[in-house]
Design an enzyme around this catalytic site. Sequence first.
Site, PDB file in Angstrom:
ATOM      1  N   ASP A 152      -2.494  -6.872  13.392  1.00 45.83           N
ATOM      2  CA  ASP A 152      -2.132  -6.039  12.237  1.00 45.83           C
ATOM      3  C   ASP A 152      -2.899  -6.496  11.016  1.00 45.83           C
ATOM      4  O   ASP A 152      -3.412  -7.623  10.958  1.00 45.83           O
ATOM      5  CB  ASP A 152      -0.621  -6.140  11.986  1.00 45.83           C
ATOM      6  N   LYS A 153      -2.927  -5.605  10.052  1.00 47.21           N
ATOM      7  CA  LYS A 153      -3.585  -5.873   8.763  1.00 47.21           C
ATOM      8  C   LYS A 153      -2.615  -5.461   7.684  1.00 47.21           C
ATOM      9  O   LYS A 153      -1.886  -4.478   7.829  1.00 47.21           O
ATOM     10  CB  LYS A 153      -4.868  -5.022   8.746  1.00 47.21           C
ATOM     11  N   HIS A 154      -2.578  -6.228   6.593  1.00 46.29           N
ATOM     12  CA  HIS A 154      -1.658  -5.888   5.504  1.00 46.29           C
ATOM     13  C   HIS A 154      -2.351  -6.112   4.171  1.00 46.29           C
ATOM     14  O   HIS A 154      -3.092  -7.078   4.005  1.00 46.29           O
ATOM     15  CB  HIS A 154      -0.395  -6.757   5.600  1.00 46.29           C
ATOM     16  N   SER A 155      -2.084  -5.222   3.229  1.00 52.95           N
ATOM     17  CA  SER A 155      -2.699  -5.334   1.907  1.00 52.95           C
ATOM     18  C   SER A 155      -1.625  -5.582   0.857  1.00 52.95           C
ATOM     19  O   SER A 155      -0.496  -5.094   0.995  1.00 52.95           O
ATOM     20  CB  SER A 155      -3.443  -4.030   1.593  1.00 52.95           C
TER      21      SER A 155
ATOM     22  N   LYS B  58       8.434  -9.835   7.180  1.00 57.74           N
ATOM     23  CA  LYS B  58       8.367  -8.500   7.796  1.00 57.74           C
ATOM     24  C   LYS B  58       7.257  -8.454   8.838  1.00 57.74           C
ATOM     25  O   LYS B  58       7.400  -7.822   9.884  1.00 57.74           O
ATOM     26  CB  LYS B  58       8.145  -7.450   6.698  1.00 57.74           C
ATOM     27  N   LYS B  59       6.149  -9.121   8.552  1.00 59.13           N
ATOM     28  CA  LYS B  59       5.041  -9.102   9.517  1.00 59.13           C
ATOM     29  C   LYS B  59       5.414  -9.897  10.780  1.00 59.13           C
ATOM     30  O   LYS B  59       5.103  -9.485  11.891  1.00 59.13           O
ATOM     31  CB  LYS B  59       3.774  -9.668   8.863  1.00 59.13           C
TER      32      LYS B  59
ATOM     33  N   THR C 254       0.936   3.242   2.209  1.00 55.74           N
ATOM     34  CA  THR C 254       0.352   3.878   3.397  1.00 55.74           C
ATOM     35  C   THR C 254       1.311   4.891   4.030  1.00 55.74           C
ATOM     36  O   THR C 254       0.892   5.961   4.475  1.00 55.74           O
ATOM     37  CB  THR C 254      -0.065   2.782   4.400  1.00 55.74           C
TER      38      THR C 254
ATOM     39  N   SER D 255       8.349 -12.982   1.614  1.00 54.68           N
ATOM     40  CA  SER D 255       8.756 -11.577   1.719  1.00 54.68           C
ATOM     41  C   SER D 255       7.784 -10.797   2.615  1.00 54.68           C
ATOM     42  O   SER D 255       8.182 -10.123   3.560  1.00 54.68           O
ATOM     43  CB  SER D 255       8.803 -10.976   0.309  1.00 54.68           C
TER      44      SER D 255
ATOM     45  N   ARG E 184      15.353  -9.318  -6.660  1.00 57.56           N
ATOM     46  CA  ARG E 184      14.193  -9.824  -7.417  1.00 57.56           C
ATOM     47  C   ARG E 184      13.603  -8.745  -8.322  1.00 57.56           C
ATOM     48  O   ARG E 184      13.210  -9.001  -9.457  1.00 57.56           O
ATOM     49  CB  ARG E 184      13.103 -10.307  -6.447  1.00 57.56           C
TER      50      ARG E 184
HETATM   51  N1  URA Z   1       5.394  -6.923  -1.258  1.00 56.57           N
HETATM   52  C1  URA Z   1       6.425  -7.418  -0.562  1.00 56.57           C
HETATM   53  O1  URA Z   1       6.715  -6.980   0.552  1.00 56.57           O
HETATM   54  N2  URA Z   1       7.154  -8.432  -1.093  1.00 56.57           N
HETATM   55  C2  URA Z   1       6.881  -8.950  -2.308  1.00 56.57           C
HETATM   56  O2  URA Z   1       7.565  -9.853  -2.727  1.00 56.57           O
HETATM   57  C3  URA Z   1       5.798  -8.423  -3.048  1.00 56.57           C
HETATM   58  C4  URA Z   1       5.056  -7.397  -2.487  1.00 56.57           C
END
Ligand code: URA
Length: 437
Positions: free
Chosen positions: A80-83, A187-188, A120, A183, A168
């Site tokens: 996977d890729k995340h930005s 999730k990843k 996305t 955070s 937050r």
């Molecule tokens: N994106 C996230 O998923 N968590 C953060 O804390 C900031 C950006």
Amino acid sequence: MIPQEIIRAKRDGHELGADDIAAFTAGLTNDKVTEGQAAAFAMAVYFNGLNIAERVALTKAMRDSGTVLRWDDMPGPVLDKHSTGGVGDTVSLMVAPMIAACGGYVPMISGRGLGHTGGTSDKFESIPGYVTTPSMDAFKAVVRDVGCAVIGSTPDLAPADRRLYGIRDVTATIESIGLITASILSKKLAGGLQALVMDVKCGSGAFMTTLPKARELAQSIAKVATGAGLPTTAFITDMDQPLANAAGNTVEVAYAIDYLTGTRREQRMHEVVMALSTELLLLGKLSKSKAAARTQLQAALDSGAAAERFDKMVAGLGGPKNVIEDPWKHMTRAPQQVAIAPLHAGPVTAIDNRAVGMVVVALGGGRTRPQDPIDHAVGLTSLAAIGDTVGPDRPLAIVHARTDGQVAEATNLVRAAYRVGGRAKPTRAAVLDRITV
Ligand code: URA
């Protein structure tokens, strides 16, 4: 577990043990930790930070607060890729099908737009019928059959992060490198991946506006992910100007399709897409060298294999068949498309990229509150880049809008976001750094 004792320890600058972090995180999910306690914890972390071991513990605890996906029956590596988010950042829309065409499996769980940055899953919702919240079985079936599926976030992945993030967001504690790292990665990791490439955006259109801050986040992510068992490389890429020359939802999908089909493929975008995809093929052991990876990826583009994966993914998730043949047969254009002329001719010397992203929000293409609906059709195309000469024959951008009032507002905002003439800031490379542990 006594939440206030954990908060007190962090308030006083002590290191927290993994057990305390796990207990506090469990309390976030089962509501044994109150909203006030979660806010106090976040503020204590904001001021006193988390070391790498604490970040790893928080990441793992938040991962384990909900479902952790498994992909045992995939015949290839799960990648996977995340930005971290930017303006005109269509990279995921290209990388997922390109990796699929090269033998990887990409179960991409993407976010919605946040502030000035596009999301996305919002972009894919521009395609009529495309379901960003399929059942887990349907998601898995598309990943297995096509090699990639891009969906939106699901409530059962990392619910502790969902709760903490919400708190937050309203307590001025988002901007903590430790909390951002945990955070994103919780999730990843819950996505059950074998390797990850992170795209940490840096510049006026990114959350990390300076290179030192972007580097700090990239290093944190690479170290914590690897420490939590997910091999990760982080890239820092430029966000001082829009990456695609389009910003908005439908217009970015059209841009990505043009890239995949070869109708247009701009150099800066291509560099970022190829750098991230190359790294994924290497991490997934689908290529033996950087040169081999680039050759495979270019072949996936040139043969149409990547475009075909995109097409199949869209159809598999409920969208139309053959979307790549004629995207505008399916997607809706905004009723007005008007060129925004600069106030005077000359070279573009700087762009307030955050302001460009906010034009899309002002048009209704992004949100000011999480629950807001968005207008997928509005946005900007033909955005001038730094170094382009604008004038009577070359506008700053074309605005896609519904009303004359929107056109007038966007015109003023885009003109204010662009500096034309004066001393040029040197253009930065699209890929600024690559960070591994
Ligand atoms: N994106 C996230 O998923 N968590 C953060 O804390 C900031 C950006």
